[in-house]
Scaffold this motif. Structure first.
Motif: not given
Length: 235
Positions: A78-87, A130-140, A161-163
């Motif tokens: 799964a993409s990082p953002l999808q993984a965050l939703i799953d989490a 935060s790690d999953l969200l940051r990974l989603a940011r870093d992968t575009g 990003w901060e918001s």
């Protein structure tokens, strides 16, 4: 003998988690925990010298389950953002099915400032988010630069990003709070899906929000997007 000792220890951790969750750290007694585990207080003290040690073991189990779940989601493709939703759906489910998770939240709150950082489950949960969200940011996955240019609100990509980080952190902390109100898992699952229905347009834009699955068990949501097969419970 060693296997029996390990089984006893696991029963004590489970019983401790149930009572810390139900009664709170301060009110749960070692006698009650030993009774719930079906062992003597002497057997309890053989494994745990104090209630603090037992609470640490409960927190350790909660943190271990969290790490296992995140690792499984990361390995699922799964993409990082999808993984965050799953989490977040993993959290909603385990708050109902695994007493170490709600107990860990309650211990963290009741013992704030008295524990080492590695045993702070709430901190571990927010760090994972935060790690999953940051990974989603870093992968575009989070188009912060494009959204900053198009929004016309004067915010830079860094400010956006901060918001975004603050918004997601506040939202996912609310899952545990909602669970504590007595919502059934079905109701909590629906609320988590609805939460992401509101968050995703802010994070990825309205046009891409429908690319993500927001439910937890493969059922179609209100937008017709199918949910995912639940992964990484580690229970």
């Amino acid at each position: 003998m060693q296997e029996r000792s390990e089984r006893t220890r696991r029963r004590l951790v489970f019983a401790g988690a149930e009572l810390f969750h139900r009664s709170g750290y301060a009110n749960a007694t070692l006698g009650e925990i030993a009774g719930a585990a079906g062992v003597t207080k002497g057997a309890l003290y053989f494994h745990f010298a104090s209630k603090d040690e037992l609470a640490e073991a409960v927190q350790r189990r909660g943190c271990g389950l969290l790490r296992e779940a995140v690792r499984g989601l990361n390995e699922s493709g799964a993409s990082p953002l999808q993984a965050l939703i799953d989490a977040t759906h993993w959290l909603a489910r385990t708050l109902h099915e695994e007493p170490a998770i709600p107990a860990s939240f309650r211990i963290t709150k009741e013992c704030a400032g008295q524990q080492s950082a590695q045993m702070d489950f709430q901190e571990a949960w927010l760090a994972a988010v935060s790690d999953l969200l940051r990974l989603a940011r870093d992968t575009g996955e989070l188009p912060l630069d494009a959204m900053a240019r198009g929004a016309g609100d004067g915010q830079s990509a860094a400010e956006r990003w901060e918001s975004a980080e603050a918004l997601v952190a506040a939202a996912v902390c609310g899952i545990e709070v909602l669970s504590g109100t007595g919502l059934s898992y079905r109701e909590l699952r629906r609320k988590v899906a609805a939460l992401w229905g509101l968050l995703l347009p802010s994070l990825v834009g309205r046009a891409r929000a429908g690319e993500y699955r927001t439910d937890a068990d493969g059922e179609a949501g209100a937008d017709g997007v199918r949910g995912y097969e639940f992964l990484g419970s580690g229970v």
